[in-house]
Design a protein around this motif. Structure first.
Motif, PDB file in Angstrom:
ATOM      1  N   VAL A 124       6.898   3.427   3.615  1.00  0.00           N
ATOM      2  CA  VAL A 124       6.369   4.034   2.391  1.00  0.00           C
ATOM      3  C   VAL A 124       7.345   3.776   1.255  1.00  0.00           C
ATOM      4  N   GLU A 125       6.800   3.438   0.092  1.00  0.00           N
ATOM      5  CA  GLU A 125       7.633   3.161  -1.075  1.00  0.00           C
ATOM      6  C   GLU A 125       7.054   3.851  -2.300  1.00  0.00           C
ATOM      7  N   GLY A 126       7.902   4.446  -3.131  1.00  0.00           N
ATOM      8  CA  GLY A 126       7.471   5.045  -4.388  1.00  0.00           C
ATOM      9  C   GLY A 126       7.317   6.541  -4.307  1.00  0.00           C
ATOM     10  N   GLU A 127       7.075   7.132  -5.474  1.00  0.00           N
ATOM     11  CA  GLU A 127       6.824   8.564  -5.587  1.00  0.00           C
ATOM     12  C   GLU A 127       5.404   8.760  -6.109  1.00  0.00           C
ATOM     13  N   PHE A 128       4.547   9.295  -5.276  1.00  0.00           N
ATOM     14  CA  PHE A 128       3.148   9.460  -5.659  1.00  0.00           C
ATOM     15  C   PHE A 128       2.616  10.748  -5.062  1.00  0.00           C
ATOM     16  N   GLY A 129       1.515  11.207  -5.642  1.00  0.00           N
ATOM     17  CA  GLY A 129       0.854  12.397  -5.145  1.00  0.00           C
ATOM     18  C   GLY A 129      -0.488  12.056  -4.542  1.00  0.00           C
ATOM     19  N   ALA A 130      -1.062  12.998  -3.836  1.00  0.00           N
ATOM     20  CA  ALA A 130      -2.388  12.795  -3.269  1.00  0.00           C
ATOM     21  C   ALA A 130      -3.378  12.470  -4.380  1.00  0.00           C
ATOM     22  N   GLY A 131      -4.178  11.448  -4.170  1.00  0.00           N
ATOM     23  CA  GLY A 131      -5.148  11.019  -5.172  1.00  0.00           C
ATOM     24  C   GLY A 131      -4.677   9.877  -6.035  1.00  0.00           C
ATOM     25  N   ASP A 132      -3.389   9.515  -5.963  1.00  0.00           N
ATOM     26  CA  ASP A 132      -2.866   8.409  -6.756  1.00  0.00           C
ATOM     27  C   ASP A 132      -3.222   7.067  -6.124  1.00  0.00           C
ATOM     28  N   PRO A 133      -3.327   6.015  -6.945  1.00  0.00           N
ATOM     29  CA  PRO A 133      -3.542   4.676  -6.387  1.00  0.00           C
ATOM     30  C   PRO A 133      -2.249   4.110  -5.809  1.00  0.00           C
ATOM     31  N   VAL A 134      -2.350   3.461  -4.659  1.00  0.00           N
ATOM     32  CA  VAL A 134      -1.205   2.808  -4.031  1.00  0.00           C
ATOM     33  C   VAL A 134      -1.614   1.424  -3.562  1.00  0.00           C
ATOM     34  N   GLU A 135      -0.620   0.546  -3.450  1.00  0.00           N
ATOM     35  CA  GLU A 135      -0.854  -0.779  -2.907  1.00  0.00           C
ATOM     36  C   GLU A 135      -0.695  -0.748  -1.399  1.00  0.00           C
ATOM     37  N   LEU A 136      -1.521  -1.517  -0.711  1.00  0.00           N
ATOM     38  CA  LEU A 136      -1.374  -1.705   0.725  1.00  0.00           C
ATOM     39  C   LEU A 136      -0.863  -3.122   0.945  1.00  0.00           C
ATOM     40  N   ARG A 137       0.283  -3.241   1.601  1.00  0.00           N
ATOM     41  CA  ARG A 137       0.933  -4.543   1.756  1.00  0.00           C
ATOM     42  C   ARG A 137       1.054  -4.932   3.218  1.00  0.00           C
ATOM     43  N   ASP A 138       1.097  -6.245   3.459  1.00  0.00           N
ATOM     44  CA  ASP A 138       1.358  -6.706   4.819  1.00  0.00           C
ATOM     45  C   ASP A 138       2.863  -6.777   5.048  1.00  0.00           C
TER      46      ASP A 138
ATOM     47  N   ASN B 169      -4.381   9.957   0.319  1.00  0.00           N
ATOM     48  CA  ASN B 169      -4.744  11.359   0.554  1.00  0.00           C
ATOM     49  C   ASN B 169      -3.547  12.276   0.771  1.00  0.00           C
ATOM     50  N   PHE B 170      -2.335  11.714   0.737  1.00  0.00           N
ATOM     51  CA  PHE B 170      -1.137  12.516   0.981  1.00  0.00           C
ATOM     52  C   PHE B 170      -0.097  12.236  -0.092  1.00  0.00           C
ATOM     53  N   ASP B 171       0.802  13.200  -0.313  1.00  0.00           N
ATOM     54  CA  ASP B 171       1.954  12.969  -1.173  1.00  0.00           C
ATOM     55  C   ASP B 171       2.932  12.051  -0.462  1.00  0.00           C
ATOM     56  N   ALA B 172       3.742  11.340  -1.240  1.00  0.00           N
ATOM     57  CA  ALA B 172       4.722  10.420  -0.658  1.00  0.00           C
ATOM     58  C   ALA B 172       5.682  11.143   0.287  1.00  0.00           C
ATOM     59  N   LYS B 173       6.073  12.353  -0.067  1.00  0.00           N
ATOM     60  CA  LYS B 173       7.052  13.067   0.746  1.00  0.00           C
ATOM     61  C   LYS B 173       6.479  13.536   2.085  1.00  0.00           C
TER      62      LYS B 173
ATOM     63  N   GLN C  52       6.797  11.590   8.015  1.00  0.00           N
ATOM     64  CA  GLN C  52       6.652  12.251   9.312  1.00  0.00           C
ATOM     65  C   GLN C  52       5.362  11.878  10.031  1.00  0.00           C
ATOM     66  N   LEU C  53       4.466  11.178   9.337  1.00  0.00           N
ATOM     67  CA  LEU C  53       3.174  10.825   9.923  1.00  0.00           C
ATOM     68  C   LEU C  53       3.124   9.400  10.460  1.00  0.00           C
ATOM     69  N   LEU C  54       4.087   8.559  10.044  1.00  0.00           N
ATOM     70  CA  LEU C  54       3.994   7.129  10.328  1.00  0.00           C
ATOM     71  C   LEU C  54       3.971   6.824  11.818  1.00  0.00           C
ATOM     72  N   GLY C  55       3.048   5.918  12.177  1.00  0.00           N
ATOM     73  CA  GLY C  55       2.965   5.448  13.544  1.00  0.00           C
ATOM     74  C   GLY C  55       2.341   6.421  14.520  1.00  0.00           C
ATOM     75  N   ARG C  56       1.809   7.524  14.024  1.00  0.00           N
ATOM     76  CA  ARG C  56       1.279   8.563  14.919  1.00  0.00           C
ATOM     77  C   ARG C  56      -0.243   8.653  14.777  1.00  0.00           C
ATOM     78  N   SER C  57      -0.891   9.056  15.854  1.00  0.00           N
ATOM     79  CA  SER C  57      -2.352   9.185  15.835  1.00  0.00           C
ATOM     80  C   SER C  57      -2.757  10.467  15.115  1.00  0.00           C
ATOM     81  N   THR C  58      -3.932  10.443  14.522  1.00  0.00           N
ATOM     82  CA  THR C  58      -4.429  11.631  13.817  1.00  0.00           C
ATOM     83  C   THR C  58      -4.664  12.782  14.785  1.00  0.00           C
ATOM     84  N   ARG C  59      -5.007  12.464  16.038  1.00  0.00           N
ATOM     85  CA  ARG C  59      -5.223  13.526  17.039  1.00  0.00           C
ATOM     86  C   ARG C  59      -3.916  14.277  17.314  1.00  0.00           C
ATOM     87  N   ASP C  60      -2.839  13.539  17.513  1.00  0.00           N
ATOM     88  CA  ASP C  60      -1.548  14.180  17.758  1.00  0.00           C
ATOM     89  C   ASP C  60      -1.079  14.973  16.537  1.00  0.00           C
ATOM     90  N   LEU C  61      -1.307  14.419  15.365  1.00  0.00           N
ATOM     91  CA  LEU C  61      -0.892  15.104  14.138  1.00  0.00           C
ATOM     92  C   LEU C  61      -1.656  16.404  13.960  1.00  0.00           C
TER      93      LEU C  61
END
Length: 385
Positions: free
Chosen positions: A319-333, A345-349, A353-362
């Motif tokens: 994750v890079e940058g400071e953004f809030g939920a609803g802001d536009p972000v770039e998706l990069r390879d 849908n989430f704030d940058a901060k 803690q969510l990276l690499g994890r399934s939505t079910r576990d979260l």
């Protein structure tokens, strides 16, 4: 059919699309409305209004006007000799000039009994779902009530992060927003040329059927008056955006506005090159400034780009940058290449803690609010690569 006869038939068909257009967006640049000193030229404004009022007179055609000129109109009253480079003084000039511009249009259209309505937009107004719907409803209602909307970027409050950058691009996006049948871009040049139109030996390009037709052309910078922000490059890019969204475009001089709207052979005609896309996604692609970036793993890139799925936390590597939920972000390879843009849908901060994890576990650990996409596919647009 081939040869001269075929060319005439194709040209007639193209211009018929102009005369058949029932909802038209017309964009006029600062240099076509103001003097070199920066003040509004009443005669030029009246000449444009004469044309637009005549277009509407039959009651079968609607016009939306995207008008530059606010900053330029505010220069002389504030004692500025040229367009300032700093944002604060541009905003001050726009604050003074916007009132003068709309007052001039109001008085000029009143000669024909036409009411005008001012609509000022920023990128935020049109990339977020609720704001986008509000912008459409306002413009559509003005047209339904017989008023002529005059659209401009809200220069008095727009910051670098939420600016459209030029009114040519704004006009293309407004044409898409109001479901226009035609976009007419008016400037101080009577069309697109295959070289510098001031030099001998250059020719006007009458039609563009695909971007490849003009890949060899070098485009000029801002107009001679020095009061605008765009040049031919911004107009061609605006034409490309509109044509790709299924809207034909005529690019010509304000002097030939009447001829252009009557379907006569003037300026450069850009054929449609695509279909209308989902309304808001065009704005997301062309009118939003990413506030951050998400780096995706290879599997997530394939899912988003090839299968057009939503982006889940499990597929995000960084994750890079400071953004809030609803802001536009770039998706990069993984190489840093931008492959898509979306509303997060989430704030940058929250995301690390969510990276690499399934939505079910979260959801089990953090609650049901975390069992959702980071970027939903309905809020995501693929970028040209």
């Amino acid at each position: 059919m081939s040869g001269a006869s075929g060319d005439r038939t194709a040209a007639h068909s193209a211009r018929k699309a102009v005369t058949d257009a029932r909802r038209v967006v017309v964009k006029v640049g600062s240099s076509s409305l103001t003097t070199a000193a920066g003040g509004l030229d009443a005669d030029r404004v009246d000449a444009l209004v004469d044309v637009l009022a005549k277009v509407r007179a039959g009651g079968t055609r609607e016009v939306v006007l995207v008008s530059s000129g606010a900053i330029a109109a505010g220069l002389a009253p504030l004692g500025l000799l040229k367009r300032p480079k700093d944002l604060a003084r541009q905003q001050a000039a726009a604050s003074v000039g916007q009132g003068l511009l709309v007052a001039r249009y109001t008085a000029s259209f009143a000669r024909y009994g036409v009411r005008v309505g001012q609509v000022l937009l920023t990128g935020t107004d049109t990339s977020r779902r609720a704001h986008y719907r509000n912008a459409y409803r306002t413009l559509d209602q003005l047209l339904a009530m017989g008023a002529l909307p005059i659209v401009n970027e809200n220069d008095t409050v727009a910051t670098d992060e939420i600016r459209f950058g030029d009114n040519d691009r704004l006009a293309a996006l407004v044409a898409h927003l109001v479901r226009a049948d035609l976009l007419v871009l008016l400037s101080d040049v009577d069309g697109l040329y295959d070289g510098d139109p001031a030099k001998p030996g250059t020719s006007r390009i009458t039609e563009v059927t695909a971007p490849e037709d003009i890949a060899h052309v070098q485009f000029g910078s801002a107009g001679k008056a020095g009061v605008g922000t765009g040049g031919m490059v911004t107009k061609v890019e605006a034409a490309r955006i509109a044509a790709a969204a299924g809207i034909p475009v005529v690019l010509t001089s304000a002097t030939y506005a009447a001829d252009a709207l009557a379907g006569r052979d003037t300026g450069t005609y850009f054929h449609r090159t695509g279909r209308r896309s989902a309304d808001r996604l065009l704005w997301l692609a062309h009118a939003s400034t990413p506030q951050g970036a998400l780096t995706l793993d290879d599997g997530a890139v394939r899912a988003v780009v090839e299968r057009r799925t939503s982006l889940l936390p499990a597929g995000i590597a960084a994750v890079e940058g400071e953004f809030g939920a609803g802001d536009p972000v770039e998706l990069r390879d993984s190489t840093g290449r931008a492959v898509a843009r979306g509303l997060v849908n989430f704030d940058a901060k929250e995301l690390p803690q969510l990276l690499g994890r399934s939505t079910r576990d979260l959801a089990k650990e953090l609650g049901p609010a975390y069992e959702r996409e980071v970027v939903h596919r309905d809020d995501l647009v693929l970028l040209r690569t």
